[in-house]
Design a protein around this motif. Structure first.
Motif: not given
Length: 191
Positions: A133-145
């Motif tokens: 229900p989410i995309t990679y772009n939704d998660l990308e900031p959390y990967y980076t953090k």
């Protein structure tokens, strides 16, 4: 910058976390950064950076970073009427940082396509395969953090298969050890 508070056994705290591994350490950091008083209990020692060795025998055979299955026996039984038998199968990081200290330290990101497997492959009989229900772009900031807080090393763009990122890795790539050099040579030879 991290700080370590000292607590007396009579002090009230907001949270007690058992184990400072990937889950416990991150949870403690986030809670304490948001003003909560947090105590983390860890059974193993703190190892300073200068004490680490690039030595698999030291780390694995001498249990330098993990519980010693010979002295910390784990027993199992299938029913309450059986005698428990020692089975050395529960292995975990026994140092401050837990398993995050002795794992292979690979921080892989999912790819954009991993989030839409149902759309790509269609229905699979006997499975309930769904798109996320989410995309990679939704998660990308959390990967980076996470990468920046953990101090992940690497070279952004070195792999043509890497998904897009908003920032480079916080630390440069580590030197390749002997097995990696052999693997690289073999891969280059094969094209």
């Amino acid at each position: 910058m991290s700080t370590t508070a000292k607590f007396k056994t009579t002090d009230a705290v907001d949270f007690l976390i058992v184990g400072s591994g990937s889950a416990g350490g991150v949870l403690a950091k986030e809670l304490s950064s948001n003003g909560f008083r947090v105590v983390v209990l860890e059974q193993g020692p703190r190892i300073d950076p200068g004490q680490f060795k690039h030595d698999e025998y030291w780390a694995f055979n001498l249990n330098a970073l993990s519980n010693n299955l010979r002295s910390q026996n784990t027993t199992f039984r299938e029913s309450e009427h059986e005698t428990a038998k020692i089975r050395p199968i529960l292995w975990y990081g026994r140092v401050v940082g837990g398993g995050s200290v002795h794992f292979t330290t690979n921080y892989w990101r999912f790819h954009e396509l991993d989030f839409v497997e149902r759309s790509r492959k269609g229905s699979i009989p006997g499975a309930d395969l769904q798109d996320w229900p989410i995309t990679y772009n939704d998660l990308e900031p959390y990967y980076t953090k996470a990468e920046w807080e953990l101090g992940v090393s690497g070279q952004a763009g070195a792999s043509p298969f890497d998904p897009p990122r908003s920032k480079p890795y916080p630390l440069p790539p580590l030197p390749i050890k002997s097995s990696g050099v052999l693997m690289e040579r073999g891969a280059r030879k094969l094209g």
